[in-house]
Motif scaffolding. Structure first.
Motif, PDB file in Angstrom:
ATOM      1  N   CYS A 150       0.820  -1.222   0.000  1.00 19.43           N
ATOM      2  CA  CYS A 150       0.000   0.000   0.000  1.00 19.43           C
ATOM      3  C   CYS A 150       0.846   1.261   0.000  1.00 19.43           C
ATOM      4  O   CYS A 150       0.509   2.247  -0.664  1.00 19.43           O
ATOM      5  N   ILE A 151       1.960   1.256   0.766  1.00 14.93           N
ATOM      6  CA  ILE A 151       2.738   2.492   0.856  1.00 14.93           C
ATOM      7  C   ILE A 151       3.510   2.773  -0.426  1.00 14.93           C
ATOM      8  O   ILE A 151       4.090   3.849  -0.570  1.00 14.93           O
ATOM      9  N   SER A 152       3.525   1.816  -1.345  1.00 14.14           N
ATOM     10  CA  SER A 152       4.094   2.077  -2.662  1.00 14.14           C
ATOM     11  C   SER A 152       3.073   2.744  -3.580  1.00 14.14           C
ATOM     12  O   SER A 152       3.429   3.239  -4.658  1.00 14.14           O
ATOM     13  N   ARG A 153       1.804   2.777  -3.135  1.00 13.68           N
ATOM     14  CA  ARG A 153       0.737   3.340  -3.967  1.00 13.68           C
ATOM     15  C   ARG A 153       0.054   4.539  -3.319  1.00 13.68           C
ATOM     16  O   ARG A 153      -0.441   5.424  -4.021  1.00 13.68           O
ATOM     17  N   TYR A 154       0.011   4.578  -1.996  1.00 13.88           N
ATOM     18  CA  TYR A 154      -0.694   5.643  -1.284  1.00 13.88           C
ATOM     19  C   TYR A 154       0.227   6.308  -0.280  1.00 13.88           C
ATOM     20  O   TYR A 154       1.248   5.741   0.121  1.00 13.88           O
ATOM     21  N   ARG A 155      -0.146   7.504   0.145  1.00 12.98           N
ATOM     22  CA  ARG A 155       0.631   8.184   1.180  1.00 12.98           C
ATOM     23  C   ARG A 155       0.579   7.372   2.473  1.00 12.98           C
ATOM     24  O   ARG A 155      -0.480   6.918   2.893  1.00 12.98           O
ATOM     25  N   SER A 156       1.731   7.242   3.098  1.00 15.96           N
ATOM     26  CA  SER A 156       1.824   6.428   4.310  1.00 15.96           C
ATOM     27  C   SER A 156       0.960   6.978   5.434  1.00 15.96           C
ATOM     28  O   SER A 156       0.428   6.217   6.245  1.00 15.96           O
ATOM     29  N   LYS A 157       0.803   8.290   5.504  1.00 12.85           N
ATOM     30  CA  LYS A 157      -0.014   8.873   6.569  1.00 12.85           C
ATOM     31  C   LYS A 157      -1.472   8.449   6.434  1.00 12.85           C
ATOM     32  O   LYS A 157      -2.168   8.251   7.441  1.00 12.85           O
ATOM     33  N   HIS A 158      -1.947   8.290   5.204  1.00 10.73           N
ATOM     34  CA  HIS A 158      -3.324   7.833   5.000  1.00 10.73           C
ATOM     35  C   HIS A 158      -3.461   6.347   5.357  1.00 10.73           C
ATOM     36  O   HIS A 158      -4.491   5.926   5.889  1.00 10.73           O
ATOM     37  N   VAL A 159      -2.414   5.562   5.060  1.00 10.28           N
ATOM     38  CA  VAL A 159      -2.427   4.146   5.443  1.00 10.28           C
ATOM     39  C   VAL A 159      -2.478   4.018   6.959  1.00 10.28           C
ATOM     40  O   VAL A 159      -3.261   3.237   7.518  1.00 10.28           O
ATOM     41  N   LEU A 160      -1.667   4.816   7.654  1.00  5.02           N
ATOM     42  CA  LEU A 160      -1.659   4.784   9.117  1.00  5.02           C
ATOM     43  C   LEU A 160      -2.992   5.240   9.697  1.00  5.02           C
ATOM     44  O   LEU A 160      -3.520   4.632  10.638  1.00  5.02           O
ATOM     45  N   ALA A 161      -3.539   6.319   9.162  1.00  5.78           N
ATOM     46  CA  ALA A 161      -4.820   6.817   9.663  1.00  5.78           C
ATOM     47  C   ALA A 161      -5.909   5.762   9.523  1.00  5.78           C
ATOM     48  O   ALA A 161      -6.726   5.566  10.433  1.00  5.78           O
ATOM     49  N   ALA A 162      -5.923   5.065   8.387  1.00  2.00           N
ATOM     50  CA  ALA A 162      -6.924   4.015   8.184  1.00  2.00           C
ATOM     51  C   ALA A 162      -6.728   2.867   9.173  1.00  2.00           C
ATOM     52  O   ALA A 162      -7.704   2.318   9.710  1.00  2.00           O
ATOM     53  N   MET A 163      -5.486   2.501   9.434  1.00  2.00           N
ATOM     54  CA  MET A 163      -5.210   1.417  10.383  1.00  2.00           C
ATOM     55  C   MET A 163      -5.691   1.773  11.787  1.00  2.00           C
ATOM     56  O   MET A 163      -6.378   0.979  12.454  1.00  2.00           O
ATOM     57  N   TYR A 164      -5.315   2.961  12.245  1.00  2.00           N
ATOM     58  CA  TYR A 164      -5.695   3.355  13.607  1.00  2.00           C
ATOM     59  C   TYR A 164      -7.207   3.532  13.736  1.00  2.00           C
ATOM     60  O   TYR A 164      -7.801   3.164  14.751  1.00  2.00           O
ATOM     61  N   ALA A 165      -7.837   4.071  12.712  1.00  2.80           N
ATOM     62  CA  ALA A 165      -9.290   4.239  12.745  1.00  2.80           C
ATOM     63  C   ALA A 165      -9.986   2.878  12.806  1.00  2.80           C
ATOM     64  O   ALA A 165     -10.994   2.710  13.505  1.00  2.80           O
TER      65      ALA A 165
END
Length: 406
Positions: A276-291
């Motif tokens: 995912c972090i090769s395709r999307y911003r890592s901050k958005h990946v993290l936000a989705a995980m924590y949410a």
């Protein structure tokens, strides 16, 4: 999904780092198997043994930035070799101790620091310096997944050894098993450092300047805040999930299977996070995980507390368990480059373990004071939501996608 790892040099670097983490994390995450037989043999008491392991939790995090700084200055090879040897030494000496001080020294300091020196910060930093930028995300996902896979490899083997040889024989066997990572250190560190690394090394202001700059960076501090809550969440659950299962009147096997499901799901989650972090911003990946964690906890609190509920809860949590490591390391690399990634990501891991210490400790205080974990679940859900929100303002460059070439 992992086509960036197909280059032989990149693949070998990734697998070597993954193999080392499989050993160091597999040994660390399986140490709980020794608690009961060690207590029966030594009579030290669960409280004393738990204190030694709690110190080990903090030591594992505290050594990360130190090991990272040494690796950034002198290279990862001596750090990784030293870490493996310390882990083996701590394991080999444990059967000889019969006091609280001795147990703190062997399991709380030597083994924990050895495992930490051969863990995420140094390994991801070393691998990142030896591959192109487009391969780092997928590589970090594979490396991270190997830590959870190590638990599946080591736990059943060590349990069988405890039954066959006794806990002392199993601990000495563990010491020998950890030495198997030494050839992998050679494979990892024999790879040449990338030209990007050389360019950064010639233009930076030194390690001290890098740390000073990072600690004044708002985005880096926001990342720390989110990772702190991740540590709180994980330590609370891994420490007190068996107690929660018991309070719900379910057998202990539900807890052990839940922890196993968490580990298995994390292997898949880490691999997916790396993609995912090769395709999307890592901050958005993290936000989705924590949410997702906040939502899962809310669902758990409303659901009937049956075995099926715990298994589904574990699968959902496992998908993000330590899958936060690749995007977190990715943001650190984007903010400051890879020259001092081991040190700066090591500081982030220290923040994670401070949160972990509080999650484990406050969970015990809560159940002693109130008789259940209700307030801890509420706090955990609130902190997960906070972590999701605090990652969004991070100023992270968008992902650049290269066109495929024939």
């Amino acid at each position: 999904m992992f086509r960036t790892l197909r280059t032989p040099d990149v693949l070998l670097t990734t697998l070597a780092a993954a193999g080392i983490l499989l050993v160091t994390m597999g040994a660390r995450q399986s140490i709980g198997l020794f608690v009961s037989p060690l207590n029966t043999s030594t009579g030290l008491g669960i409280t004393t043994i738990s204190l030694a392991l709690a110190i080990g939790q903090f030591s594992w995090g505290a050594i990360q930035p130190i090991a990272g700084a040494i690796a950034d200055r002198h290279g990862p090879r001596p750090v990784l070799i030293g870490g493996v040897l310390l882990l083996a030494l701590g394991s080999a000496l444990t059967p000889f101790v019969d006091s609280a001080f001795g147990l703190v020294l062997t399991l709380g300091l030597l083994s924990a620091m050895g495992s930490g020196a051969g863990s995420f910060s140094v390994l991801i930093g070393a691998a990142a310096q030896r591959m192109p930028a487009e391969a780092r995300g997928a590589a970090s996902g594979v490396i991270n997944a190997s830590g959870s896979f190590g638990q599946f490899v080591f736990a059943p083997v060590l349990q069988a050894l405890i039954q066959a040889l006794g806990w002392m024989g199993a601990m000495w066997s563990l010491a020998l098993m950890t030495l198997g990572a030494l050839p992998l250190v050679n494979k990892l560190t024999d790879r040449p450092v990338s030209q990007v690394h050389h360019a950064e090394a010639s233009s930076d202001g030194g390690l001290r300047q890098a740390i000073s700059t990072a600690l004044r960076n708002r985005d880096y501090l926001l990342l720390h805040a989110g990772f702190f809550t991740c540590g709180f969440h994980i330590a609370f659950l891994v420490t007190h999930l068996p107690g929660e299962v018991s309070l719900c009147g379910l057998p202990a096997s539900v807890a052990s299977w839940s922890l196993a499901i968490i580990g298995l799901a994390n292997v898949l989650g880490s691999l997916y996070a790396g993609a995912c972090i090769s395709r999307y911003r890592s901050k958005h990946v993290l936000a989705a995980m924590y949410a997702s964690r906040a939502l899962l906890i809310g669902w758990y609190l409303l659901a009937p507390h049956t075995a099926t509920t715990f298994y589904l809860f574990a699968a959902g949590l496992g998908a993000t368990w330590l899958a936060t490591v690749p995007p977190t390391a990715g943001i650190v690399g984007k903010l400051f480059g890879i020259r001092y990634l081991a040190t700066l990501f090591g500081l982030t891991l220290l923040s994670h373990q401070i949160g972990g210490f509080l999650g484990a400790w406050l969970g015990g205080l809560a159940v002693a004071r109130f008789g259940d974990y209700s307030w801890m679940w509420y706090a955990d859900m609130a902190l997960a939501a906070f972590a999701a929100l605090v990652n969004l303002p991070i100023r992270e460059a968008p992902v650049t996608r290269k066109l495929a070439t024939a």
